[in-house]
Every structure is written in C-alpha cells, then in structure tokens.
Design an enzyme around this catalytic site. Structure first.
Site, PDB file in Angstrom:
ATOM      1  CD  GLU B  43      -1.776  -2.361   1.612  1.00 15.24           C
ATOM      2  OE1 GLU B  43      -0.580  -2.623   1.901  1.00 15.24           O
ATOM      3  OE2 GLU B  43      -2.696  -3.184   1.753  1.00 15.24           O
ATOM      4  CG  PHE B 105     -10.079  -9.604  10.943  1.00 18.32           C
ATOM      5  CD1 PHE B 105      -8.827 -10.040  11.365  1.00 18.32           C
ATOM      6  CD2 PHE B 105     -10.355  -9.585   9.586  1.00 18.32           C
ATOM      7  CE1 PHE B 105      -7.880 -10.460  10.456  1.00 18.32           C
ATOM      8  CE2 PHE B 105      -9.412 -10.005   8.661  1.00 18.32           C
ATOM      9  CZ  PHE B 105      -8.162 -10.436   9.107  1.00 18.32           C
ATOM     10  CD  GLN B 106      -7.632  -7.154   7.311  1.00 19.58           C
ATOM     11  OE1 GLN B 106      -8.530  -6.850   6.541  1.00 19.58           O
ATOM     12  NE2 GLN B 106      -6.473  -7.665   6.895  1.00 19.58           N
ATOM     13  CE  LYS B 155     -17.525  -6.147   3.239  1.00 18.08           C
ATOM     14  NZ  LYS B 155     -17.010  -7.500   3.505  1.00 18.08           N
ATOM     15  CG  MET B 473      22.786  11.568   4.026  1.00 19.48           C
ATOM     16  SD  MET B 473      23.940  12.740   3.295  1.00 19.48           S
ATOM     17  CE  MET B 473      22.969  13.430   1.961  1.00 19.48           C
TER      18      MET B 473
END
Lengths: 163, 565
Positions: B43, B105-106, B155, B473
C-alpha cells in the site's frame, strides 16, 4: 504571557481531537480547556488558556485557523474581556475550622452548596487568580478535593465571536 | 457511489490494494472501465504513485487501501505527501460501523492515526453523503496550501443492495474553509518598492512556485530585474537550471554561490518556501543583513522560523503577476552599478567552487558523473524520481532541471522507498516521457517488490541505482561526526540486482567503468518498452559537498573533505 483563545468549532465528531492534537503535535501548552455547544446547535465554543510569547501565540492562532473544522478564532487577551472560572472545593470542616471556612468563603463571595457534619463544599466563581487566592487563603490542610471548570471568556462591549 | 464519484471527478487511475472492508468497492470497480485501478504490491507504493502523479500534474492523485494494515501501510505515503504539501485523496476501508470501537478484525482508528499528517480527514457515517464527502475531499486537497485528505468508509456504507439517489456536486462550499485567492495589494506594492531598491537581491523559490503554477511568472520577474534565483530542493525546476541567473539549490547541500549570495544579500524575495531547517542552518545566524519579503499561500508558514519584514499571504501566481505589472510600470529601476557589482561577486563565488568534484581519488566512478551523464543522455528533460540519500542530493545538484514538475522527490519527510513507485506513477500518466528513478541500493530495497507491478502494467521506467554498497548519507555523517564508526551503514549480502530484475521479467545492466556508462545509458533509454535496472558501481567513499557546518550561518560550509569556508 498567558492568553485566552476562543474558538468557534463545527459541532462534528473528532473536531475537538483536532484542536487538542494540534497543541500536542506542535508542542504548545494547554493550561485549561473548556468546550460546550452554543445557541447554534452546529457550533461548539471552545476556550483554551495557553502560555507563550508573541511568536508562539501567533502560530497557535494561525494553525487553529487552518483546521478545517475551526470556523473562527479570537485571542480575547488582545482586547478588553471578562473571564470566569467555576470551582467546587470540598473541605474538611469540623471544630474551630468550620466557622473559619464559612467566613473565608463569605469574604470571597463563595457559596456553600453541600454540607455534612464534617465537610463543606464551596462553589466559587471568578477569574482564575481569585480562585487561586481562595485556595491559598484556606491553607492546604483542610482541602479534600478541587474541581475547576477551566476558563471561559467573552469580549467586553459590542464585540462578538459569531458567524 | 465511491467509484461513480471518482469517475465524475475525472479520475483516470487509482492505485490500491483490495481487502475485506473494500470488497464492495472492488466489485464496483470490476463492473466498469472508466476508472482504472492499478494493483500495487504494497500500500505504501499506492500512495507514492498517487503522490507522484500529483507532483507531475498538480492534480490530486487517488489511493485506495483497505482497513487495518492496508491503512497503516499507507501512513508513510500520506505523511510524505503532507510534508511536501501534495494534493492527494486516500480512501481507506473501515470495518462495519456497528463494529467500530470493538477491536474488530482489521480495525484501526484511521481517523486518529492520520489526523496529524493530513490536511483533513472524513469518516463517512451515512452512505448518501459519499458523493459530497468525496467532492469536499478533492476540494480541500487541491485548493489553498494543498495536502492529503483521508476518507474513511465503513464497509456497510458501500453495501450494493442499499441504493440511494446519486448526484455528484459541481462545487462545494465550506463555511470554515476559504483559501485566500489573492494577495494584499498594499503589501505587494510595498514589497515591489523594496525589491526595486535592493542592491544585493536574491530570489529564493520553493515548491509553492511549482504547485502554485507560477514558474513562468517567477522566471519573467527574475529576467526583468536581472536578479539571481536559488531554488529549494522542492523548488528545483521553478527557474531554468541552466540559465545564467540560476544559482542552483540552497541550503545544507546547496551550491557555494547560492549559500554565499543568501548570506550576503540585502534583500530576499522568498516565494512558496518555508525557511526549513535544511535551508536556514542556524536560524539565529541566518542572513544577517537581509530584509525578507515572504510570499506564501499559508499564513502559518510566514514568520514561523524566520521573521518576514513584508509578509504577503496569497497564491504565488497571482502575487507575482501583480508584482510584474508594478515592476514593468515603475519609474524606479534597480541600481545598475550595485547590481553589476553583485553579479561580479556572485561570478567570483561561482568560479571558486561551482560544483566541482575530484575524480582523481578513486578508480571507481563518481556518483556525480552518473547524474551528469543522465542529464546529458536525457537532455535535461526527463522526469527524475528520486529516493532519499546521497544520490538524491547528487541528483538535485547535478541534474539541471529546466522545467517545473520534473523533479519528483520526498523533500520534507525524506522517505526511502519513494523513488520507484513515484517513477511508476509518472510513467503511467506520461507513457511517452523518459522517466528515471535515481536510487541507491539501500532505498530501492524498501519498495523493490513494485518491480512486479511494473511488469503487470508495462511501466518501462529506468532505474539508475547508484550502488555504493553502503547507506551513503548515514556513512557520510558517521565519517564527519562519529570518527568513521560505520555503525550499521554498511550493507552486506546485497542481492544480484541484475538477476533480480531479470527474475521480475525486466532488463538488468551492470556498469562498473565510466567509459561504459554513456553507451549503457543510451542503450537503456533506447529500450523504450522495457524496464531497465542499471546497477552502477560508484565510489563508496564519496561525500556530498558543499555541506553546511551544523548550527552555523548560511556561508559556513565544508567544500570538500579537508576545506571549509
């Protein structure tokens, strides 16, 4: 310097957390915070007292104005204003101290709003420093509990904070 | 309704990854072909693709991620866009509304997590408000000082069996959000007078010039006045890099002449920049003799770190247009002899350092040489999408950007892993343009899985991997400040990038000698329809110079490993 900043805020879920989050995120200080709906149900009014130099206060007001949920911001301390805070203080009040507490409360124009044989609960309204003065006049020994509302403020005269 | 709203907003591509909370939305995507979805492999890459599209076009990019880990994986990308004021709309799925707050969940509180790194966020609580919320999200993301906006959709708000009247609003008004549309005329007049009276002026241009589409106006003003221009890391391309009046980048790794000119100037015209700590160095020692005019769309950026003498809140394009008119119509002119002396001084600084580097101290190629070659092979015309580290600074210093929106990098947040997805986002939207990802063996491995996405959607970007086998760096700072104790800045067990590229179905090229570089690079860019991974071995001991001395003034710089101002 201490400033009282008043904010008109959309009465939306999460709006308050944006304001509080801003202060912690940018390391600004919150001395007290009050918030409640106004006569317009879509708006809340929030009052925050904070301490900072001119540069910090300028940044605070600018960043508050940037929040999408913030409708208007004013630094009340920039002009004439009235500030009030409400305190309820529960005190041990028995024996000789009982009369003394009553007298002190009268001097500060406090009201006794709850009484038991051993306690008094005093309500006091005023500017924050008056509330502080009452606490120090009592001495720490008799204080059982203190609850303060935080500061609310309003500009004097015709000036208003509204849409 | 989500997909329809995106279509009606004119969105062509969305970048995302499906998951439970988004299944209704993905089903709607499947049943149409106007909004095309690009399936990434992580993502974070979806947000960087959307972000890079915005950087290249000025329009908000759109990412679509599911609840929980999908949303948290997007956080780095949202923060990256936020720090650089990039317009973006990120739609995050959420668990069903009746489960919110129950550790379902999630489930994660994406409103809470994203709050400090978004311009605004919305949580949808009634399905019928989806079109308006999406319109508001685009409006907020793209106007004023741009920024990312998150729209969190439970949802059950997207259940296809529940149907509502759909109408996409043409415009939205928010009573508490009114971005400033023009600068204060009085302030602009005052600023113009000061500008014309300057004897040692510098124009300091930032990302706001690019996002505010004000490059032409800025260039015209600088040309009219014959004043020098320096750009921030985010502002590169705002003024043509090959022009004589360009001093290059300023700041920590800015050019010697840019930093010297800033320090000695008597007037700084700052446009769309924010006096960031990587520009000012020690704020208390910053440009002691300069008056400052600061043009910015965001009032909170003005006098945040450095006090402005003349603040102008407004869009760069409009303010500069008004200034141009005032300058053109003014009877006053800059003092020619003062300006001549100023240019002589600048040219002397330029001659003293001028971006030189030594190629004698190593058998290996220098990273600077690779960037100069890239600039040559692509005629300074490519989209250069950079990761973060030494290679980023070399690209900023040695690639001469003549056009805005061509330099795509994570400036404020400094996000390693940004480069490859950014290059993908640009290539997808500009299929005929040369798109290079300048990266290092450290950064590229932070989103290397996207080589797979490149294969799926045929995104033939050119990866210029400056391989110095160390986190350059970090290593440079360890050399300079920690007596060369290279704590975890050395990468053992690097993969064979050539085989890796081939495993994903791409072309790999290894370059070890400078003599081979030009031919290899030309070959890579000639392979129009293939992704080429150029693994280029460069001197691992090279440092980025100039480098400002910490907490010093603008003019306090290391010019190479042994010499400082």
């Amino acid at each position: 310097m201490r400033h009282i900043i008043s904010v008109l805020l959309e009465n939306e879920p999460g709006a308050l957390s944006r304001v509080v989050g801003l202060f912690s995120q940018r390391n600004y200080n919150i001395e007290s915070l009050t918030v409640a709906p106004t006569d317009d149900a879509t708006l809340s009014r929030l009052t925050v007292t904070t301490i900072g130099d001119d540069r910090v206060i300028e940044q605070i007001t600018k960043h508050l104005n940037k929040l999408i949920d913030v409708v208007k911001v004013v630094d009340l301390t920039e002009g004439d204003h009235i500030e009030r805070e409400l305190m309820m203080i529960k005190l041990k009040a028995s024996g000789a101290t009982r009369a003394e507490i009553k007298r002190t409360a009268d001097i500060f124009r406090g009201q006794i709003i709850d009484v038991t044989p051993t306690t008094y609960t005093v309500q006091l309204i005023g500017a924050s420093d008056k509330l502080d003065a009452f606490i120090s006049a009592l001495g720490a020994t008799s204080i059982m509990e203190v609850v303060r509302s935080g500061v609310s403020g309003i500009a004097r005269g015709e000036k208003t904070l509204s849409l | 309704m989500v997909v329809r709203a995106l279509r009606d907003e004119g969105v062509k591509y969305i970048y995302g990854y499906p998951g439970g909370a988004l299944l209704h939305v993905y089903d709607a995507i499947f049943q149409q072909d106007e909004v095309q979805h690009i399936l990434v492999r992580h993502e974070q890459a979806a947000t960087h693709m959307a972000d890079a599209y915005a950087r290249a076009t000025g329009k908000a990019g759109v990412a679509l991620v599911t609840s929980g880990p999908g949303a948290t994986n997007a956080v780095t990308g949202i923060a990256t866009a936020y720090m650089d004021s990039i317009p973006m709309v990120v739609i995050t799925g959420q668990v069903m509304s009746h489960l919110v707050g129950e550790d379902a969940f999630q489930e994660t509180d994406m409103m809470g997590i994203s709050r400090p790194i978004v311009k605004h966020n919305f949580s949808v609580s009634h399905a019928e408000e989806i079109p308006t919320v999406i319109k508001k999200a685009f409006h907020i993301a793209q106007t004023g000082r741009p920024g990312p906006v998150v729209v969190d959709i439970p949802k059950d708000m997207t259940t296809p069996t529940e149907r509502f009247e759909y109408e996409y609003p043409k415009s939205v008004k928010l009573r508490s959000y009114n971005p400033i549309s023009r600068g204060h005329s009085g302030q602009i007049k005052k600023a113009t007078d000061l500008l014309l009276a300057a004897r040692r002026p510098v124009i300091y241009a930032g990302g706001g010039v690019i996002m505010g589409e004000a490059s032409n106006e800025l260039t015209e003003l600088a040309k009219l006045l014959n004043y020098p221009v320096t750009c921030t890391l985010m502002g590169l391309g705002a003024y043509p890099g090959t022009d004589r009046q360009s001093l290059g980048m300023l700041g920590m790794h800015g050019s010697y002449e840019a930093n010297m000119a800033m320090h000695h100037s008597d007037l700084i015209l700052c446009v769309g920049a924010r006096f960031d700590d990587r520009v000012t160095n020690g704020v208390d020692k910053f440009c002691p003799t300069a008056k400052i005019i600061h043009i910015d769309i965001d009032p909170a950026s003005i006098s945040k770190t450095v006090k402005a003498d003349i603040p102008i809140v407004g869009p760069a394009q409009g303010v500069l247009t008004e200034m141009l008119e005032l300058v053109a119509g003014s009877k006053k002119h800059p003092d020619e002899s003062a300006l001549k002396a100023w240019w002589e001084q600048i040219d002397e600084w330029r001659a003293r350092h001028g971006g030189r580097y030594s190629t004698d101290d190593s058998e290996l190629m220098k990273p600077q040489q690779v960037i100069e070659m890239l600039s040559k092979v692509t005629n300074g015309d490519a989209y250069v999408c950079s990761d973060v580290g030494q290679h980023q600074m070399f690209a900023a210093q040695y690639y001469k950007f003549n056009k805005p929106n061509r330099w795509i990098n994570s400036g404020g947040l400094g996000t390693m892993g940004f480069g490859l997805p950014a290059a993908m986002g640009v290539k997808l939207n500009f299929p005929d343009a040369d798109v290079a990802c300048v990266t290092g063996e450290g950064s590229i491995q932070m989103n290397i899985q996207e080589l797979s996405t490149c294969k799926q959607y045929d995104l033939p970007v050119k990866i210029i991997n400056l391989n110095n086998q160390s986190l350059g760096m970090v290593r440079q700072w360890q050399d300079m400040n920690y007596e060369s104790r290279h704590s975890h800045s050395y990468m053992k067990s690097l993969p064979d990038f050539i085989k890796l590229a081939e495993a994903y179905g791409h072309v790999g090229m290894k370059v070890e000698k400078y003599e081979d570089l030009e031919a290899a690079m030309r070959e890579a860019f000639a392979l129009k329809d293939r992704l080429v991974f150029m693994d280029i071995y460069v001197d691992p001991f090279e440092h980025v110079y100039p480098m400002q001395v910490a907490r010093g003034s603008m003019r306090d710089m290391w010019l190479n490993k042994t010499e400082r101002t």
